[in-house]
Design a protein around this motif. Structure first.
Motif, PDB file in Angstrom:
ATOM      1  N   ASP A 256      -4.024 -22.709   7.762  1.00 28.59           N
ATOM      2  CA  ASP A 256      -4.380 -23.696   8.379  1.00 28.59           C
ATOM      3  C   ASP A 256      -5.709 -24.419   7.139  1.00 28.59           C
ATOM      4  O   ASP A 256      -5.427 -24.806   7.299  1.00 28.59           O
ATOM      5  N   TYR A 257      -6.579 -23.205   6.351  1.00 27.32           N
ATOM      6  CA  TYR A 257      -7.349 -24.215   5.801  1.00 27.32           C
ATOM      7  C   TYR A 257      -6.784 -24.818   4.811  1.00 27.32           C
ATOM      8  O   TYR A 257      -7.266 -25.663   4.107  1.00 27.32           O
ATOM      9  N   LEU A 258      -5.652 -23.732   4.050  1.00 29.06           N
ATOM     10  CA  LEU A 258      -5.609 -24.707   2.663  1.00 29.06           C
ATOM     11  C   LEU A 258      -4.354 -25.168   3.180  1.00 29.06           C
ATOM     12  O   LEU A 258      -3.401 -26.593   1.734  1.00 29.06           O
ATOM     13  N   ARG A 259      -3.660 -25.228   4.266  1.00 24.66           N
ATOM     14  CA  ARG A 259      -2.677 -25.888   4.634  1.00 24.66           C
ATOM     15  C   ARG A 259      -1.607 -26.576   3.489  1.00 24.66           C
ATOM     16  O   ARG A 259      -1.342 -26.828   2.556  1.00 24.66           O
ATOM     17  N   LEU A 260      -1.558 -25.099   3.931  1.00 20.71           N
ATOM     18  CA  LEU A 260      -0.142 -24.453   2.387  1.00 20.71           C
ATOM     19  C   LEU A 260       0.455 -23.181   3.387  1.00 20.71           C
ATOM     20  O   LEU A 260      -0.003 -22.734   3.989  1.00 20.71           O
ATOM     21  N   PRO A 261       1.755 -23.278   2.780  1.00 22.20           N
ATOM     22  CA  PRO A 261       2.346 -22.186   3.145  1.00 22.20           C
ATOM     23  C   PRO A 261       1.880 -20.799   2.698  1.00 22.20           C
ATOM     24  O   PRO A 261       1.430 -20.718   1.138  1.00 22.20           O
ATOM     25  N   ALA A 262       1.552 -19.440   3.035  1.00 23.08           N
ATOM     26  CA  ALA A 262       0.698 -18.287   2.972  1.00 23.08           C
ATOM     27  C   ALA A 262       1.491 -16.770   2.886  1.00 23.08           C
ATOM     28  O   ALA A 262       2.496 -16.857   3.696  1.00 23.08           O
ATOM     29  N   GLU A 263       1.256 -15.984   1.891  1.00 23.95           N
ATOM     30  CA  GLU A 263       1.760 -14.638   2.553  1.00 23.95           C
ATOM     31  C   GLU A 263       1.952 -13.707   1.820  1.00 23.95           C
ATOM     32  O   GLU A 263       0.190 -14.116   0.489  1.00 23.95           O
ATOM     33  N   ILE A 264       1.954 -12.429   2.263  1.00 20.97           N
ATOM     34  CA  ILE A 264       1.312 -11.326   1.574  1.00 20.97           C
ATOM     35  C   ILE A 264       2.101 -11.138   0.139  1.00 20.97           C
ATOM     36  O   ILE A 264       3.324 -11.209   0.084  1.00 20.97           O
ATOM     37  N   GLY A 265       1.718 -11.046  -0.909  1.00 22.29           N
ATOM     38  CA  GLY A 265       2.245 -10.703  -2.482  1.00 22.29           C
ATOM     39  C   GLY A 265       2.796  -9.379  -2.687  1.00 22.29           C
ATOM     40  O   GLY A 265       2.710  -7.799  -2.079  1.00 22.29           O
ATOM     41  N   LYS A 266       4.475  -9.558  -2.994  1.00 19.10           N
ATOM     42  CA  LYS A 266       5.293  -7.743  -3.091  1.00 19.10           C
ATOM     43  C   LYS A 266       5.243  -8.370  -5.213  1.00 19.10           C
ATOM     44  O   LYS A 266       5.766  -9.083  -5.339  1.00 19.10           O
ATOM     45  N   GLN A 267       5.518  -7.096  -5.386  1.00 18.60           N
ATOM     46  CA  GLN A 267       6.304  -7.856  -7.082  1.00 18.60           C
ATOM     47  C   GLN A 267       7.120  -6.933  -7.093  1.00 18.60           C
ATOM     48  O   GLN A 267       8.412  -6.674  -6.138  1.00 18.60           O
ATOM     49  N   ASN A 268       8.196  -7.785  -7.830  1.00 20.90           N
ATOM     50  CA  ASN A 268       9.665  -7.867  -7.819  1.00 20.90           C
ATOM     51  C   ASN A 268      10.035  -6.873  -8.803  1.00 20.90           C
ATOM     52  O   ASN A 268      11.537  -7.435  -9.063  1.00 20.90           O
ATOM     53  N   PHE A 269       9.470  -6.045  -8.843  1.00 22.26           N
ATOM     54  CA  PHE A 269      10.322  -4.673  -9.906  1.00 22.26           C
ATOM     55  C   PHE A 269      11.329  -3.827  -9.164  1.00 22.26           C
ATOM     56  O   PHE A 269      10.473  -3.653  -7.677  1.00 22.26           O
ATOM     57  N   GLU A 270      12.237  -2.813  -9.541  1.00 19.95           N
ATOM     58  CA  GLU A 270      12.619  -2.125  -8.295  1.00 19.95           C
ATOM     59  C   GLU A 270      11.359  -0.882  -8.921  1.00 19.95           C
ATOM     60  O   GLU A 270      12.325  -0.613 -10.044  1.00 19.95           O
ATOM     61  N   LEU A 271      10.969  -0.081  -8.243  1.00 23.37           N
ATOM     62  CA  LEU A 271      10.145   1.103  -8.521  1.00 23.37           C
ATOM     63  C   LEU A 271      10.780   2.093  -7.557  1.00 23.37           C
ATOM     64  O   LEU A 271      11.396   1.943  -6.576  1.00 23.37           O
ATOM     65  N   GLY A 272      10.687   3.281  -8.382  1.00 25.08           N
ATOM     66  CA  GLY A 272      10.330   4.631  -7.834  1.00 25.08           C
ATOM     67  C   GLY A 272       9.349   5.190  -7.816  1.00 25.08           C
ATOM     68  O   GLY A 272       8.410   5.033  -8.249  1.00 25.08           O
ATOM     69  N   GLY A 273       8.791   6.709  -7.082  1.00 24.54           N
ATOM     70  CA  GLY A 273       8.079   7.858  -7.360  1.00 24.54           C
ATOM     71  C   GLY A 273       7.492   7.031  -5.660  1.00 24.54           C
ATOM     72  O   GLY A 273       7.782   7.197  -4.599  1.00 24.54           O
ATOM     73  N   PHE A 274       6.051   6.739  -6.351  1.00 22.63           N
ATOM     74  CA  PHE A 274       5.132   6.965  -4.648  1.00 22.63           C
ATOM     75  C   PHE A 274       5.451   5.371  -4.405  1.00 22.63           C
ATOM     76  O   PHE A 274       4.022   4.956  -4.496  1.00 22.63           O
ATOM     77  N   VAL A 275       6.454   5.085  -4.680  1.00 23.80           N
ATOM     78  CA  VAL A 275       6.594   3.769  -3.334  1.00 23.80           C
ATOM     79  C   VAL A 275       5.675   3.455  -2.073  1.00 23.80           C
ATOM     80  O   VAL A 275       5.952   1.757  -1.931  1.00 23.80           O
ATOM     81  N   ASP A 276       5.576   3.651  -1.109  1.00 20.27           N
ATOM     82  CA  ASP A 276       5.227   3.992   0.328  1.00 20.27           C
ATOM     83  C   ASP A 276       3.335   3.032  -0.481  1.00 20.27           C
ATOM     84  O   ASP A 276       3.471   2.137   1.117  1.00 20.27           O
ATOM     85  N   LYS A 277       2.660   3.160  -1.074  1.00 13.37           N
ATOM     86  CA  LYS A 277       1.758   2.888  -1.319  1.00 13.37           C
ATOM     87  C   LYS A 277       1.830   1.842  -2.369  1.00 13.37           C
ATOM     88  O   LYS A 277       0.569   0.001  -2.113  1.00 13.37           O
ATOM     89  N   LEU A 278       2.581   1.391  -2.017  1.00 11.47           N
ATOM     90  CA  LEU A 278       2.632  -0.219  -3.253  1.00 11.47           C
ATOM     91  C   LEU A 278       2.628  -1.007  -2.880  1.00 11.47           C
ATOM     92  O   LEU A 278       1.905  -2.240  -2.630  1.00 11.47           O
ATOM     93  N   GLY A 279       2.854  -1.853  -1.850  1.00  9.12           N
ATOM     94  CA  GLY A 279       2.767  -3.064  -0.296  1.00  9.12           C
ATOM     95  C   GLY A 279       1.364  -3.163  -0.268  1.00  9.12           C
ATOM     96  O   GLY A 279       1.403  -3.740   0.409  1.00  9.12           O
ATOM     97  N   ASP A 280      -0.025  -2.008  -0.600  1.00  6.12           N
ATOM     98  CA  ASP A 280      -1.280  -2.465  -0.071  1.00  6.12           C
ATOM     99  C   ASP A 280      -0.899  -3.370  -1.048  1.00  6.12           C
ATOM    100  O   ASP A 280      -1.372  -3.036  -2.311  1.00  6.12           O
ATOM    101  N   PRO A 281      -1.495  -4.214  -1.003  1.00  8.81           N
ATOM    102  CA  PRO A 281      -2.296  -4.846  -1.690  1.00  8.81           C
ATOM    103  C   PRO A 281      -3.928  -4.835  -2.929  1.00  8.81           C
ATOM    104  O   PRO A 281      -4.043  -5.113  -3.596  1.00  8.81           O
ATOM    105  N   VAL A 282      -4.287  -3.658  -2.378  1.00  8.59           N
ATOM    106  CA  VAL A 282      -5.822  -2.756  -2.722  1.00  8.59           C
ATOM    107  C   VAL A 282      -4.667  -2.369  -3.962  1.00  8.59           C
ATOM    108  O   VAL A 282      -5.385  -2.704  -5.310  1.00  8.59           O
TER     109      VAL A 282
END
Ligand SMILES: Nc1ncnc2c1ncn2[C@@H]1O[C@H](COP(=O)(O)OP(=O)(O)O)[C@@H](O)[C@H]1O
Ligand SMILES: [Mg+2]
Lengths: 343, 42
Positions: A278-304
């Motif tokens: 609404d504010y920017l009049r643009l599409p918006a989404e939460i960022g996801k990294q594009n690499f295939e990763l293993g290990g502690f992947v459950d926390k990887l989606g966290d933007p922090v």
């Protein structure tokens, strides 16, 4: 960190950010060195180096010189001039610089912690490289990292970086506003923001309330949830008007086809995606990294963690490109950047 | 460039420092550590 990874950490790619970071455009020109006029990797290295000799005030230091496009004998918009023939090679580059004092303080801290620095990287840049797809960067996209004290923006178009800025305002101010508006401690305000605040007050029914007793046994007050979100909305409006202004300076206000990709803890605010649209009049989404990763992947989606993951991937990518013995020093670095921009 | 098969990203943000460690295991990047710590309030 060393205990969980069970490894000794010697060095790291360190991200730097803050409102002291600025960008400018610089041009470099060199004569092509080979007699037959064929442009080599070494010519490209020299022309980038020429763009680096930009007049900076003594209290500033260059972090990155990112080639955007080359010109060969007046022919413009060349992505990769190596192998072409010409006499005069020019580059237009984006120079990212920071305050010497801030850079020195950060590097000193890292050294005192017993770590070596593999590379000092403008953090949102690394995030942009690993969290945005090639297609997004081609058609035009903004990476918006909403942190605690700052909000940073990096804009890409036609595969190149167009603009970068760090705004001195972040989600921490929303917490402060809540503490003042609701007359609570900062700690309580932070919990209220994380658990009950929405970026869109209209989504909340008038009757919904939050009891302060759950945060502080001494409190008996009940607060309207709508009021909480109205406080949030006011500050968010300010953050987004600054972002829109930045986009306006480069003529991209409401004009980025791939929209904005959000990272940083501040992006976890409820209903933020919708509010951003609404504010920017643009599409918006939460960022996801594009690499295939293993290990502690459950926390990887966290933007922090977005920036730290991006810096780790940056470290990996750069080690890959500098293994090649034919690309030493700055050339390897320039290539590393090119690799991200033109895979 | 890291000296061994360990890639570390250190994000010094405005309110916290976050670290991410990765290593190559069987050709894939394996995340072996992910941590953050808030800066103490001034
Ligand atoms: N679930 C959440 N909802 C809203 N805000 C959040 C949430 N989690 C974290 N935040 C906010 O994110 C900010 C910290 O973001 P972060 O990206 O870690 O900052 P920085 O990198 O600048 O240190 C804080 O202001 C915090 O209140
Ligand atoms: Mg951050």
């Amino acid at each position: 960190m060393e205990t969980i990874s069970a490894r000794q950490i010697r060095s790291a790619v360190v991200g730097i950010s803050g409102p002291h970071i600025t960008t400018s455009i610089s041009k470099g020109v060199v004569a092509v060195s080979r007699a037959d006029g064929e442009i080599t990797v070494s010519d490209v290295g020299r022309v980038i180096e020429a763009a680096r000799t930009v007049a900076l005030p003594p209290n500033r230091e260059i972090l990155h010189v990112i080639p955007r496009s080359y010109v060969v004998d007046g022919q413009e918009k060349i992505d990769d001039p190596v192998g072409m023939t010409g006499i005069r090679l020019e580059v237009e580059a984006l120079v990212v610089s920071g305050a010497t004092s801030a850079i020195k303080n950060l590097t000193k801290c890292i050294f005192q912690a017993g770590l070596e620095i593999d590379d000092l990287v403008f953090a949102p840049l690394a995030t942009g490289y690993t969290f945005l797809t090639k297609k997004q960067k081609e058609i035009g996209v903004g990476l918006l990292d909403i942190g605690g004290g700052t909000t940073s923006l990096v804009v890409f178009e036609e595969g190149d970086i167009l603009h970068a800025a760090v705004l001195p305002i972040g989600s921490g101010l929303i917490t402060n506003d809540l503490a003042i508006g609701l007359r609570t401690s900062i700690e309580t305000a932070e919990k209220i923001k994380i658990n009950y605040a929405s970026a869109i007050p209209d989504k909340i029914r008038e009757s919904e309330t939050v009891s302060l007793a759950q945060f502080d046994a001494g409190e008996t007050e009940k607060i309207e949830k709508k009021y909480i979100s109205e406080i949030v909305q006011a500050r968010l409006g300010e953050i987004y008007s600054l972002v829109a202004n930045e986009l306006k300076t480069i003529g991209k206000d409401g004009m980025l086809p791939a929209g904005v990709v959000l990272t940083g803890g501040g992006s976890k605010l409820e209903d933020l995606i919708e509010a951003t649209k609404d504010y920017l009049r643009l599409p918006a989404e939460i960022g996801k990294q594009n690499f295939e990763l293993g290990g502690f992947v459950d926390k990887l989606g966290d933007p922090v963690y977005a920036t730290s993951v991006a810096l780790m991937l940056y470290s990996f990518e750069h080690s890959q490109s500098s293994f090649s013995p034919s690309e030493p020093g700055i050339l390897g670095k320039a290539k590393g950047f090119l690799k991200h921009l033109l895979p | 460039m890291p000296k061994d098969n360990l890639f570390v990203g250190l994000d010094v943000g405005s309110t916290k420092v976050a670290a991410c460690c990765g290593e190559i295991v069987e050709g894939m990047i394996n995340i072996c550590g992910l941590r953050f710590r808030q800066f103490p309030k001034p």
